[in-house]
Design a protein around this motif. Structure first.
Motif, PDB file in Angstrom:
ATOM      1  N   SER A 412       0.745  -1.110   0.094  1.00  0.00           N
ATOM      2  CA  SER A 412       0.041   0.008   0.019  1.00  0.00           C
ATOM      3  C   SER A 412       0.928   1.245   0.059  1.00  0.00           C
ATOM      4  O   SER A 412       1.121   1.876  -1.135  1.00  0.00           O
ATOM      5  CB  SER A 412      -0.827   0.014   1.176  1.00  0.00           C
ATOM      6  OG  SER A 412      -1.443   0.942   1.219  1.00  0.00           O
ATOM      7  N   ARG A 782      -4.591  -4.612  -6.854  1.00  0.00           N
ATOM      8  CA  ARG A 782      -3.697  -4.884  -8.092  1.00  0.00           C
ATOM      9  C   ARG A 782      -4.414  -3.941  -9.238  1.00  0.00           C
ATOM     10  O   ARG A 782      -3.757  -3.323 -10.184  1.00  0.00           O
ATOM     11  CB  ARG A 782      -3.364  -6.224  -8.689  1.00  0.00           C
ATOM     12  CG  ARG A 782      -2.340  -6.808  -7.775  1.00  0.00           C
ATOM     13  CD  ARG A 782      -2.058  -8.289  -8.243  1.00  0.00           C
ATOM     14  NE  ARG A 782      -1.113  -9.072  -7.450  1.00  0.00           N
ATOM     15  CZ  ARG A 782      -1.273  -9.841  -6.471  1.00  0.00           C
ATOM     16  NH1 ARG A 782      -2.469  -9.954  -5.995  1.00  0.00           N
ATOM     17  NH2 ARG A 782      -0.220 -10.139  -5.981  1.00  0.00           N
ATOM     18  N   THR A 785      -4.076  -0.341  -9.017  1.00  0.00           N
ATOM     19  CA  THR A 785      -2.467   0.044  -9.339  1.00  0.00           C
ATOM     20  C   THR A 785      -2.574  -0.121 -10.861  1.00  0.00           C
ATOM     21  O   THR A 785      -1.922   1.018 -11.386  1.00  0.00           O
ATOM     22  CB  THR A 785      -1.571  -0.898  -8.808  1.00  0.00           C
ATOM     23  OG1 THR A 785      -1.600  -1.238  -7.240  1.00  0.00           O
ATOM     24  CG2 THR A 785      -0.204  -0.440  -9.036  1.00  0.00           C
ATOM     25  N   GLU A 786      -3.025  -0.807 -11.459  1.00  0.00           N
ATOM     26  CA  GLU A 786      -2.949  -1.012 -13.178  1.00  0.00           C
ATOM     27  C   GLU A 786      -3.594   0.225 -13.528  1.00  0.00           C
ATOM     28  O   GLU A 786      -3.235   0.665 -14.547  1.00  0.00           O
ATOM     29  CB  GLU A 786      -3.539  -2.223 -13.380  1.00  0.00           C
ATOM     30  CG  GLU A 786      -2.516  -3.502 -13.262  1.00  0.00           C
ATOM     31  CD  GLU A 786      -3.127  -4.842 -13.217  1.00  0.00           C
ATOM     32  OE1 GLU A 786      -4.494  -4.755 -13.922  1.00  0.00           O
ATOM     33  OE2 GLU A 786      -2.769  -5.982 -13.507  1.00  0.00           O
ATOM     34  N   LEU A 790      -4.298   4.374  -7.684  1.00  0.00           N
ATOM     35  CA  LEU A 790      -3.337   4.327  -6.758  1.00  0.00           C
ATOM     36  C   LEU A 790      -2.474   5.743  -7.064  1.00  0.00           C
ATOM     37  O   LEU A 790      -2.036   6.287  -5.918  1.00  0.00           O
ATOM     38  CB  LEU A 790      -2.367   3.084  -6.513  1.00  0.00           C
ATOM     39  CG  LEU A 790      -1.542   3.165  -5.520  1.00  0.00           C
ATOM     40  CD1 LEU A 790      -1.411   1.602  -4.954  1.00  0.00           C
ATOM     41  CD2 LEU A 790       0.051   3.213  -5.876  1.00  0.00           C
ATOM     42  N   THR A 791      -2.001   5.856  -8.070  1.00  0.00           N
ATOM     43  CA  THR A 791      -1.086   6.956  -8.590  1.00  0.00           C
ATOM     44  C   THR A 791      -1.774   8.378  -8.219  1.00  0.00           C
ATOM     45  O   THR A 791      -1.401   9.144  -7.646  1.00  0.00           O
ATOM     46  CB  THR A 791      -0.306   6.772  -9.884  1.00  0.00           C
ATOM     47  OG1 THR A 791      -0.120   5.885 -10.076  1.00  0.00           O
ATOM     48  CG2 THR A 791       0.231   8.049 -10.199  1.00  0.00           C
TER      49      THR A 791
END
Length: 859
Positions: A412, A782, A785-786, A790-791
């Motif tokens: 995380s 996941r 993130t992909e 998350l960014t």
């Protein structure tokens, strides 16, 4: 009546594939037990080999069926015999396969612990059945011995023809949470045994007139319980099925050789979910297992992305004591985003996963991530262990001591706490700024060239004096005139002409002085050297040597070109000063010109380097934690639990030294002496035995650090970062950068330095041990993130490092006292040396005059 088919069929069908042989056997009208056994064995083998690819099978069956179909099987005895024949053929075919197969009887669950009796050999098929556990074991212990949670996956096949016994076994597996990804379940419900056996009341006789064997008490009770069994669909609705359950229900609806396959799962019974039965395919002897395309091309998690608003308990960590508003509002809004940054960041990622899988949160809060206190975990990890919550909303540092208590789903937040401070502008290296322009080898070469120049110049002056000795004057003479002695004689003659009459007192003094010297010389000449004490003899020899030197100098012309003058000459040209004397020879002038050019080049490089050193960025000498410990900076720590826990468990000697010297003094108690892993301060400030090092570490819970002076260096980020110059504060950069960008000037930002006490830590999302939510959250993180979510949240919650905009300001051109302190120290040192030499010379002169007067008085 078809016994001849069993004998001649293999001879007439040699070379046919196995599935065609099975289909041919089924079409020729074999007995129902044989047809069922062949069909079920083919289903189990293909389910294991072709579908799941798991070579370990545990088959759960029973010796006597508990089914109800009075129209199909008129007699219970024939029913049991048919079931036994079916089991015998099925087990035989399974054992002949290349798989690892275990057969487990469920009859032990139908027997009472007191009235049950061991199974007799004549009660059913004897080949291949495993031994039943002793009656002293409970059902739970028996199940743990049969199905162990191992690293390898295995297939559990349950014959639902066992009726209530199989249902009781499924309930035990549900209580033990065995419907997980480690066990792949196959429940077989066959049309041939899906009925209710009509039990004759009263007589209990068989059709052939023989008395039926008395049933065991436990089985009699079970027979009455089987009459009102619910359907398997409604029964599975009460089981603990979850998102990671791998359970397949195979139902045979008619006499045809056809099974319909259903995928069974539940978002979670304790989450408020409902069971889901989805048809995924079918099985026939000719075509095998045929699955739908949508099922074959998707993973288990992707097929179960609708959790039907299941209520998942989530606990978050909130360290902000001044939180206002609801908990959900505080976690999802960026107000005071530098507080609880990683906890709120992780919860917003879980919010994205929640929307992806359609569940809801039941929130709760705590102040601790979970640390061992009094032998137990507190905070969020403690709540997970005690089943007070399902998942953790805050990330943690994944340590070895936490591994056996919780499961992790994925990475995380990346935490990077470090010491942040404004580096002092003047350091120890700045105090030798006059030596910095050249490296050590350059300084050595300059000194070497100077020594060589001095010796060459000394040699040239000596040769020049010997080659041209005229008029008693040295060829190397001062600027503007004759040698000093000749000049002194002319001046003395001029004074005699201008003032022929002098005072009598002065003349008498001079005459008396000359007489004293003459008498002293006569006394010394008359006194033998061997007379007197040792020190008197040494003094006489030294005085005679000096007197001989003076006599020679009176007879010979004075010479000026000496070694010390050559040294002063080189020092003067290096310091851009004038030449103290001149030379007549071309060779001497060549060395002078060469030395002046050399001095000019060195001075240009030196002065340019000095200016560049003053304008360039000040070097930062505090680069490691050890440098920080031995520096003059004061140190503070962010008052957060993982910082205190780090000092509680660290074995790093530098960190322990930092804690003992600059952060908090630890009282020496017996408890501290027993804990070898804990650092102890050699100079405690408190002798209270009730106050231990562990109490100081956990003082954040009661706020004792705010009242105790011994823990005054534990501060909040706003207070610690805004301290005066010369203070290093340990804080996470995510919280620090926002405060720095809002309060620091551009020059202060450029002066900032970061020193890490431990490497950056990766945090992980957590849940209960063996939690069914692990795959859900892992897959969701996941995907987050992909897709860049998350960014996005990282940019929202993690402040960027403020850029350093370097400008040449007026303050940068000023030379402070620390910079020129080295030159002042050299000057003061030369003053001290000069005064010491002057004092020595005065003492020597007084001592010498005293000795002379003593000897004159003696004569």
């Amino acid at each position: 009546m078809h016994w001849w088919l069993l004998v001649f069929l293999p001879l007439s069908c040699q070379g046919l594939p196995e599935h065609e042989l099975l289909e041919l056997e089924l079409d020729y009208g074999l007995a129902e037990p044989q047809r069922t056994s062949l069909l079920q064995s083919s289903l189990i083998l293909q389910f294991s080999q072709d579908y799941k690819h798991i070579p370990r099978i545990t088959y759960f069956t029973c010796q006597k069926p508990h089914l109800q179909t009075p129209n199909q099987i008129p007699n219970a005895a024939e029913h049991r015999d048919a079931f036994a024949a079916k089991n015998f053929q099925l087990i035989k075919s399974l054992y002949e396969s290349e798989l690892f197969v275990r057969i487990v009887l469920l009859d032990v669950l139908a027997q009472s612990p007191t009235s049950g009796r061991p199974n007799r050999p004549g009660n059913g098929p004897t080949g291949g059945f495993s031994q039943t556990p002793s009656q002293a074991q409970s059902n739970s212990e028996w199940l743990e011995g049969v199905l162990r949670m191992e690293a390898l996956r295995q297939i559990a096949v349950v014959d639902l023809a066992c009726g209530a016994v199989s249902r009781r076994f499924l309930e035990l597996a549900s209580a033990k949470m065995l419907y997980s990804e480690k066990f792949h379940w196959l429940l077989i419900e066959d049309f041939a045994w899906h009925g209710r056996t009509q039990t004759a009341e009263g007589s209990g006789k068989r059709d052939d007139g023989e008395m039926e064997e008395e049933e065991p008490p436990g089985q009699q009770i079970q027979a009455t319980d089987d009459e009102d069994l619910p359907s398997i669909e409604s029964f599975l609705g009460g089981m603990n099925l979850y998102m990671n359950t791998e359970l397949t229900l195979a139902k045979r609806m008619s006499e045809a050789a056809h099974y319909t396959l259903f995928d069974v799962w539940n978002p979670g019974l304790n989450y408020g979910g409902h069971v889901n039965l989805t048809e995924i395919g079918s099985f026939t002897p000719t075509e095998g297992i045929q699955l739908h395309t949508w099922f074959r091309t998707t993973s288990t998690v992707r097929r179960r992305m609708d959790m039907q608003h299941a209520r998942v308990r989530c606990m978050v960590v909130v360290t902000n004591k001044n939180m206002t508003g609801t908990l959900m509002y505080y976690l999802t809004h960026t107000m005071s985003g530098h507080i609880d940054t990683m906890n709120r960041f992780n919860f917003n990622l879980l919010m994205a996963v929640r929307d992806m899988f359609n569940w809801t949160f039941v929130l709760s809060r705590t102040t601790s991530w979970g640390y061992v206190k009094n032998g137990r975990f507190d905070g969020m990890i403690g709540a997970l262990i005690r089943n007070e919550t399902d998942i953790g909303g805050a990330p943690i540092f994944y340590w070895l001591e936490r591994h056996k208590w919780i499961d992790v789903a994925g990475r995380s937040w990346s935490s990077r706490p470090c010491f942040i401070f404004r580096h002092p502008r003047s350091t120890q290296k700045d105090r030798i700024v006059f030596l910095q322009p050249f490296t050590n080898d350059v300084w050595i070469l300059i000194v070497g060239c100077g020594v060589l120049t001095v010796f060459i110049l000394w040699f040239l002056t000596t040769i020049e004096w010997k080659l041209v000795p005229h008029d008693g004057s040295a060829l190397i003479k001062p600027k503007g005139g004759a040698p000093p002695r000749h000049h002194y004689q002319q001046q003395q003659q001029q004074e005699q002409v201008e003032a022929p009459v002098r005072p009598i007192t002065a003349v008498s003094v001079v005459v008396s002085k000359e007489k004293v010297e003459e008498k002293q010389e006569e006394y010394e000449d008359s006194t033998p050297i061997d007379a007197g004490t040792l020190w008197q003899r040494c003094y006489q020899k030294l005085n005679k040597y000096i007197k001989d030197r003076k006599a020679k100098q009176k007879k010979a012309p004075e010479r000026v070109g000496l070694f010390l003058e050559s040294v002063l000459f080189f020092v003067g040209i290096i310091c851009q000063q004038g030449l103290g004397f001149s030379t007549s020879f071309v060779s001497g002038r060549c060395i002078v010109i060469t030395s002046l050019l050399f001095s000019f080049c060195i001075y240009q490089f030196y002065s340019a380097s000095i200016v560049g050193t003053l304008l360039m960025e000040k070097p930062k000498t505090i680069k490691t934690l050890s440098d920080l410990v031995h520096s003059s900076l004061k140190v503070g720590m962010e008052d957060i639990l993982y910082n205190r826990d780090y000092f509680l468990h660290t074995k790093d000697p530098v960190s322990m030294e930092l804690y003992a010297k600059k952060i908090t003094s630890v009282p020496t108690t017996k408890e501290n002496e027993a804990d070898e892993d804990e650092p102890v301060d050699p100079n405690p400030v408190s002798t209270d035995p009730a106050k231990s090092y562990r109490d100081i570490v956990h003082s954040h819970e009661t706020g004792a650090h705010a009242k105790d002076n011994a823990a005054s260096n534990w501060l909040d980020p706003e207070t610690g970062l805004l301290r005066h110059l010369g203070f290093a504060f340990h804080v996470d950069v995510a919280a620090a950068y926002k405060i720095i960008a809002e309060t620091f000037s551009e020059q202060d930002i450029c002066d900032l330095t970061e020193v890490s006490m431990f490497p950056p830590q990766k945090t992980v999302s957590i849940m209960q041990k063996n939690s069914p939510m692990r795959k859900v959250i892992s897959y969701g993180l996941r995907r987050v993130t992909e897709t860049g979510i998350l960014t996005y949240h990282f940019n929202v919650w993690h402040s960027r490092k403020p850029p350093c905009v370097k400008k040449i300001e007026t303050s940068d051109l000023h030379v402070d006292m620390d910079t020129v302190s080295s030159a002042l120290l050299i000057l003061l040192f030369s003053y001290a040396i000069t005064l010491m030499i002057l004092g020595t010379e005065i003492l020597y002169s007084k001592w010498h005059n005293r000795i002379q007067l003593k000897w004159v008085g003696a004569t």
